[in-house]
Design a protein around this motif. Structure first.
Motif, PDB file in Angstrom:
ATOM      1  N   SER A   7      -4.745   2.960 -11.873  1.00 54.97           N
ATOM      2  CA  SER A   7      -3.563   3.623 -11.343  1.00 54.97           C
ATOM      3  C   SER A   7      -2.665   4.050 -12.499  1.00 54.97           C
ATOM      4  O   SER A   7      -2.752   3.520 -13.610  1.00 54.97           O
ATOM      5  N   ASP A  23     -13.172   5.239  -6.003  1.00 60.69           N
ATOM      6  CA  ASP A  23     -12.412   5.208  -7.261  1.00 60.69           C
ATOM      7  C   ASP A  23     -12.928   6.211  -8.291  1.00 60.69           C
ATOM      8  O   ASP A  23     -12.184   6.619  -9.193  1.00 60.69           O
ATOM      9  N   GLN A  63      -1.058  -1.948  -4.455  1.00 59.23           N
ATOM     10  CA  GLN A  63      -0.708  -2.155  -5.848  1.00 59.23           C
ATOM     11  C   GLN A  63       0.616  -2.915  -5.932  1.00 59.23           C
ATOM     12  O   GLN A  63       1.314  -3.123  -4.930  1.00 59.23           O
ATOM     13  N   ASN A  78      -8.367   6.845   3.872  1.00 59.78           N
ATOM     14  CA  ASN A  78      -8.758   7.152   2.496  1.00 59.78           C
ATOM     15  C   ASN A  78     -10.206   7.626   2.499  1.00 59.78           C
ATOM     16  O   ASN A  78     -11.102   6.910   2.956  1.00 59.78           O
ATOM     17  N   TRP A 119      -4.112   8.155  -9.303  1.00 61.56           N
ATOM     18  CA  TRP A 119      -5.342   7.463  -9.706  1.00 61.56           C
ATOM     19  C   TRP A 119      -6.132   8.340 -10.666  1.00 61.56           C
ATOM     20  O   TRP A 119      -6.374   9.518 -10.397  1.00 61.56           O
ATOM     21  N   LYS A 156      -3.336   3.002  -2.171  1.00 65.21           N
ATOM     22  CA  LYS A 156      -3.948   1.775  -2.645  1.00 65.21           C
ATOM     23  C   LYS A 156      -2.924   0.647  -2.588  1.00 65.21           C
ATOM     24  O   LYS A 156      -1.720   0.886  -2.701  1.00 65.21           O
ATOM     25  N   SER A 158       0.845  -1.191   0.000  1.00 69.02           N
ATOM     26  CA  SER A 158       0.000   0.000   0.000  1.00 69.02           C
ATOM     27  C   SER A 158       0.881   1.242   0.000  1.00 69.02           C
ATOM     28  O   SER A 158       1.653   1.463   0.950  1.00 69.02           O
TER      29      SER A 158
END
Length: 892
Positions: A185, A306, A366, A302, A178, A364, A173
């Motif tokens: 991403s 999205d 990823q 957060n 974004w 996020k 993370s």
């Protein structure tokens, strides 16, 4: 059988016919050949969504120039072509196409979507390839690759697994970029920063007193450009050296609207000089705040979905779009008395370089590539000169990026692309990275494994392009022979996306550089210097230019007068000039071929006896052009090189030499001289079109193949080389003297309005016998070029009338009887009339410029215009008066 060129040069049809022959004959194809030295260039793979634009045309032209020259120099050339799957842009195109048909992407499902995507690729993916062929690109189309073909997919999987095993690839993370529109991403390189007008909101947070109450008198103030992110604040930071706030560190604040306590922390990241010296810390929505949060063990909240709406962590603002939430938050802060002020503020805003949507930094989970160690060989290679950047100024941009590199986010929330080779166990959550799908979880033995739904960043696969296209990870003969490659040609805009990533990927996987030279070219701009774009509507379609003027004219225009790295302005007039040059060389070539006898074959024949000074002069000038143009090309100074070739062909060969030898082609009793001239004409023409071939491949092929029959194509003909035996400095000096004389005579004739058809006699006077011998030996072509009925040489002015017009040269003077140039009485009458007209204009102008009413009432630019006219009249009057005085004085 004697061959001739068509009467008129017409690139339509000619270019297509020639290209088909090249492809049929496999002239572009390369096989491993240990007897030859390889030269390898990898095409920057254009997107399958793309069509040819001026940037492509410029890029491919530069590459084609390099590879065509190297083929002629005897190298075994591989220009590797291919196209890129372009994950985001292709998926957007297909999704929009589905929407038009009323089909929802999610309802269709991943497998059906990918079937549709492959169909779309097969239908449109070859468009840009066919357009590159129209440009004349000599790629090895038999080796064409696609970044998602089976071989590339295998290479991508292998690299991912290897790097994961070494700890360079991890899932974690972190703050990523974004795109709320594309819902994926982005890497840092895919974010464009553009200046936008915005605001700076000054906000104050109240302290929490010792008794737990919220203070109504003590506040801390800061400024932000994104008020909505305050919903995710987890601290406020000050600099530990800032005396204003030292006693506040460790105290608590109340986050307005959310009623959440925030600590005041001390961190050197805070700039004491900027704003109030206070920064709100939102670890889940800012990369710098994320690092501060890690140092102080702050929670990460957060507050955004999205699609850039506020999520459940945003309290009463949940469900609102980010900008609507901003408005309401500002209004609510103002109602609470916590909004101090709002300032206009122009600042850089990150946008997605493809869709131009404002990017949101979000935390996020990823997949990332750890860059701290990987980048080191790429830095060392350029610093130590193992890889050369052209122009050298590119190093500043290169090191600016490598010095500030962050871990690379490589996962994308898309379906079109290389799917990440990682599987998660539904039973224990273990993630397994493997080359093929595992049958069972290595940790718990479970068989319910789900592959990661994300795909890899497009540039992850493109970074492997130099070696994956040659068969890696297998040790193929092509990989061993053609790798490392030689030169990469690309634009400034993908130095970060692609160039640096290819370099560090090659060092990591291959242990060496991917290419020894990178040439960065500038942009093709419109005539006003603006970047071509759809929004401005100023784009120029290369195919339209090709259809109108031919590919050769476009290619020459793109390179002429352009330094590598510099932007160029595109004018239609420049293309017309290039087309005119093609006409010039076509007509000159046709003239030469028409004068070849049926049985004559001079190409490549030994130099004949009896070459005259003009012949040696043209060979020497050609020889110098070969040396200088080749040296320029080796330094990648392509614009300088082609300008020298252009000047030689147009000015030296066509305008001077061909005119010099015309009398020898038709004169009686001059067969030996004619053959010497024809040998020079044929061989210098053949050498000239070879020098020009990389730039203008079609017309040079047609001329060369029509001129001679020993070689079937100019593409594989030997590149001209400098020959010491073709150096004739004495003859160069001789012809330079005659050229100066001809220019002087033409200047006099032009000044005196003498028709080119009017013949005059010329007397050359010099005390230097060597100078007179030059004119004696060159008598035939000197008289032809000077428009002279006859010429004679003498050591003094004996017998020359005082009225003769003189042309001074270094070491000699030419004289032309005035009566042969003009009808003296008619010229006196003409000049007298012109002088009267100028007197009248000067009187009128003087009257206006001394008129106070005119000076006071007229616009300043009108007054300046009249003054400029008066100056011009005065200058012309002096010239005419001088000519008239000379004529009347000498006539008397």
């Amino acid at each position: 059988m004697k061959k001739e060129l068509a009467k008129a040069y017409d690139p339509k049809g000619l270019e297509d016919r020639i290209y088909r022959t090249w492809e049929e004959k496999k002239y572009f194809h390369a096989e491993v050949d240990e007897s030859k030295k390889p030269f390898t260039v990898m095409i920057p793979p254009p997107n399958v969504t793309g069509i040819l634009h001026m940037g492509h045309a410029f890029d491919e032209t530069v590459q084609d120039i390099l590879v065509r020259q190297k083929r002629m120099q005897g190298y075994n050339v591989l220009w590797q072509p291919g196209t890129d799957h372009a994950s985001i842009s292709t998926e957007v195109r297909i999704t929009n196409e589905l929407k038009e048909e009323g089909i929802d992407k999610q309802t269709l499902g991943r497998e059906k979507f990918l079937e549709r995507a492959w169909q779309w690729k097969e239908k449109y993916g070859g468009t840009i390839v066919s357009q590159l062929k129209k440009l004349g690109s000599s790629c090895d189309w038999d080796r064409e690759r696609f970044t998602m073909d089976d071989g590339c997919n295998r290479a991508v999987t292998e690299v991912f697994v290897r790097m994961h095993e070494k700890g360079y690839i991890y899932k974690g993370s972190r703050i990523i970029n974004w795109c709320p529109l594309c819902n994926t991403s982005l890497s840092d390189a895919e974010v464009e920063y553009e200046e936008q007008d915005g605001h700076l909101w000054h906000i104050k947070y109240p302290f929490i007193e010792a008794d737990g109450s919220v203070s109504t008198t003590r506040f801390i103030e800061f400024a932000t450009t994104r008020p909505e992110t305050m919903l995710g604040d987890t601290a406020v930071a000050v600099n530990p050296e800032d005396e204003r706030y030292k006693d506040m560190v460790g105290q608590k604040l109340m986050l307005p609207l959310m009623n959440r306590e925030l600590p005041v922390v001390a961190d050197s990241y805070v700039d004491m000089e900027f704003g109030t010296g206070v920064v709100k810390i939102t670890p889940a929505h800012d990369p710098n705040d994320f690092e501060v949060g890690k140092r102080h063990d702050l929670p990460e909240i957060n507050i955004m979905n999205d699609d850039a709406t506020i999520n459940e962590n945003g309290g009463p603002y949940a469900g609102l779009d980010r900008y609507e939430a901003r408005k309401r938050i500002v209004a609510d802060l103002e109602a609470l008395g916590l909004l101090v002020k709002i300032e206009d503020y122009r600042h850089n805003v990150g946008t997605h370089e493809r869709c131009h949507t404002t990017v949101e930094p979000l935390i996020k989970k990823q997949w990332f590539v750890r860059m701290d160690e990987l980048i080191k060989p790429a830095v060392k290679a350029v610093k130590e000169g193992e890889i050369r950047l052209v122009p050298k100024s590119a190093e500043n941009r290169y090191f600016n990026w490598t010095d500030n590199i962050r871990d690379w986010c490589i996962s994308r929330q898309l379906w079109w692309g290389h799917r990440i080779p990682a599987w998660t166990c539904e039973d224990c959550g273990e993630i397994t990275v493997a080359r093929t799908a595992p049958a069972a979880c290595p940790k718990c033995g479970g068989t319910h494994l789900d592959q990661d739904p994300d795909v890899l960043d497009t540039w992850f696969s493109s970074a492997l392009w130099p070696f994956e296209t040659l068969g890696w990870p297998d040790e193929t003969p092509e990989l061993k022979y053609f790798f490392p490659t030689d030169v990469l040609v690309t634009g400034w805009d993908i130095i970060f996306f692609w160039v640096i990533r290819m370099i560090f990927s090659s060092y990591e996987q291959m242990g060496t550089y991917p290419f020894h030279t990178v040439i960065f070219h500038g942009l093709v701009r419109d005539a006003q210097g603006r970047k071509m774009s759809k929004s401005l509507g100023n784009g120029i379609d290369p195919l339209e230019i090709i259809g109108q003027y031919g590919a050769d004219a476009l290619r020459l225009t793109l390179v002429t007068g352009n330094d590598m790295g510099s932007d160029m302005r595109f004018y239609k007039e420049r293309v017309e000039n290039s087309r005119n040059f093609a006409n010039k060389i076509w007509n000159a070539s046709r003239f030469i071929m028409m004068n070849l006898h049926e049985d004559e074959d001079y190409y490549g024949a030994p130099m004949p006896e009896g070459l005259e000074a003009a012949d040696r002069w043209i060979l020497s000038r050609f020889n110098r052009t070969v040396r200088e143009a080749t040296e320029n090309m080796e330094r990648y100074e392509l614009g300088i090189a082609v300008q020298k070739v252009y000047d030689f062909i147009w000015d030296v060969f066509c305008d001077w030499y061909i005119e010099m030898v015309k009398p020898r082609l038709y004169g009686e009793g001059m067969e030996e001289s004619r053959r010497a001239a024809m040998w020079c004409l044929v061989n210098v023409l053949a050498g000239s079109v070879k020098l020009l071939h990389p730039y203008m491949p079609f017309i040079t092929e047609e001329i060369f193949c029509t001129l001679q029959s020993a070689e079937e194509t100019i593409m594989l003909s030997a590149w001209p080389e400098y020959k010491k035996e073709w150096d004739f400095p004495t003859e160069e000096n001789e012809i330079d003297v005659i050229q100066s004389a001809v220019r002087g005579i033409r200047g006099i004739r032009n000044t005196m309005n003498v028709a080119p058809s009017k013949k005059v006699s010329v007397i050359i006077v010099s005390e230097d016998k060597k100078t007179l011998d030059i004119f004696t030996r060159g008598k035939l072509f000197f008289e032809s070029l000077a428009g002279a009925s006859d010429s004679r040489c003498q050591s003094d002015r004996a017998g020359i009338d005082d009225s003769a017009v003189s042309v001074p040269l270094a070491g000699a003077t030419l004289y032309i009887p005035l009566s042969e140039l003009v009808d003296i009485q008619a010229e006196i009458a003409r000049l007298t009339k012109e002088l009267e007209r100028l007197d009248a204009e000067l009187a009128r102008s003087e009257k206006m410029l001394t008129n106070e009413r005119f000076l006071a009432g007229a616009k300043p630019e009108k007054v300046e215009e009249e003054r400029a006219k008066k100056t011009k009249y005065e200058q012309t009057h002096a010239q005419v008066a001088e000519q008239l005085a000379r004529l009347t004085g000498k006539n008397a």
